[in-house]
Design an enzyme around this catalytic site. Structure first.
Site, PDB file in Angstrom:
ATOM      1  N   THR A  55       0.855  -1.187   0.000  1.00 50.69           N
ATOM      2  CA  THR A  55       0.000   0.000   0.000  1.00 50.69           C
ATOM      3  C   THR A  55       0.892   1.239   0.000  1.00 50.69           C
ATOM      4  OG1 THR A  55      -0.148  -0.120   2.402  1.00 50.69           O
ATOM      5  CG2 THR A  55      -1.930  -1.168   1.138  1.00 50.69           C
ATOM      6  N   VAL A  57       0.727   4.450   2.322  1.00 43.95           N
ATOM      7  CA  VAL A  57       1.129   5.125   3.557  1.00 43.95           C
ATOM      8  C   VAL A  57       2.076   4.225   4.361  1.00 43.95           C
ATOM      9  CG1 VAL A  57       0.334   6.142   5.733  1.00 43.95           C
ATOM     10  CG2 VAL A  57      -0.993   6.494   3.639  1.00 43.95           C
ATOM     11  N   CYS A  58       1.779   2.937   4.386  1.00 43.43           N
ATOM     12  CA  CYS A  58       2.523   1.987   5.226  1.00 43.43           C
ATOM     13  C   CYS A  58       4.038   2.017   5.010  1.00 43.43           C
ATOM     14  CB  CYS A  58       1.987   0.576   5.037  1.00 43.43           C
ATOM     15  SG  CYS A  58       0.227   0.421   5.416  1.00 43.43           S
ATOM     16  N   PRO A  59       4.531   1.985   3.769  1.00 41.09           N
ATOM     17  CA  PRO A  59       5.994   1.956   3.623  1.00 41.09           C
ATOM     18  C   PRO A  59       6.667   3.238   4.106  1.00 41.09           C
ATOM     19  CG  PRO A  59       4.957   2.117   1.465  1.00 41.09           C
ATOM     20  CD  PRO A  59       3.861   1.860   2.475  1.00 41.09           C
ATOM     21  N   ILE A  62       7.054   2.509   7.866  1.00 39.07           N
ATOM     22  CA  ILE A  62       8.021   1.446   8.099  1.00 39.07           C
ATOM     23  C   ILE A  62       9.440   1.955   7.844  1.00 39.07           C
ATOM     24  CG2 ILE A  62       8.782  -0.840   7.333  1.00 39.07           C
ATOM     25  CD1 ILE A  62       5.748  -1.350   6.638  1.00 39.07           C
TER      26      ILE A  62
END
EC number: 1.11.1.26
Length: 185
Positions: A55, A57-59, A62
């Protein structure tokens, strides 16, 4: 209307034993992670959850946690990222995404969703985890929880600030930062 009952401050963090991606080296990609590891090493635990691999936003989150990995390690804190995707999806995403290849912390796979359910952090419609961050003390007690909606990324600097404040074991005023005076009682 569905109401989440997010496990919160003062509760014991649930027991778990889950597969995680810890490397991209062939035959060394996966390892089982438990909640006992941080306790056995007398460490704090920061576990942060994201909704889905592959997806947008997630990276960004992270990668920001990874940039700050040494900051967490310097605070005797085990850092674990987690979602309800499988360890195989995590490994594929790490291989596919430039910002994720060099991660220095495990990507936990809660494919059964049992840990996310016990924590009360599953979205009712999509059955994916919210963006939740837990700070757990070395005795396994939750000391801080932050929950974001699915579309809003978190602030890693704030996680570090709160961790610093909790580790002082003192009263810390609003906007307190490491190195500033705490409140005298």
């Amino acid at each position: 209307m569905y109401q989440n009952r997010v496990l919160s401050v003062g509760a014991e963090f649930p027991a778990f034993s889950k597969k995680a991606v810890v490397s991209l080296e062939r035959d060394q990609e996966f390892r089982t992670i438990t909640e006992q590891e941080h306790r056995e090493n007398d460490q704090w635990l920061v576990m942060f959850w994201w909704p889905k691999d592959f997806t947008f936003v997630c990276p960004t989150e992270i990668a920001e946690f990874n940039k700050n990995y040494d900051e967490f390690r310097d605070r005797d804190t085990q850092l674990i990222g987690a979602s309800t995707d499988s360890e195989f999806v995590h490994a594929a995403w790490r291989r596919d995404h430039d910002d994720l290849r060099g991660l220095r912390f495990p990507m936990l796979a809660d494919t059964s969703k049992s840990l996310a359910e016990e924590l009360g952090i599953l979205d009712a419609e999509e059955k994916v985890a919210y963006r939740v961050t837990y700070i757990v003390d070395p005795q396994g007690i939750i000391q801080w929880v932050s929950v974001n909606g699915l579309s809003v990324g978190r602030n890693v600097a704030e996680v570090l600030r709160v961790l610093d404040a909790l580790q002082t074991d003192e009263l810390c005023p609003c906007n307190w930062k490491k190195g500033e005076a705490t409140l005298a009682v």
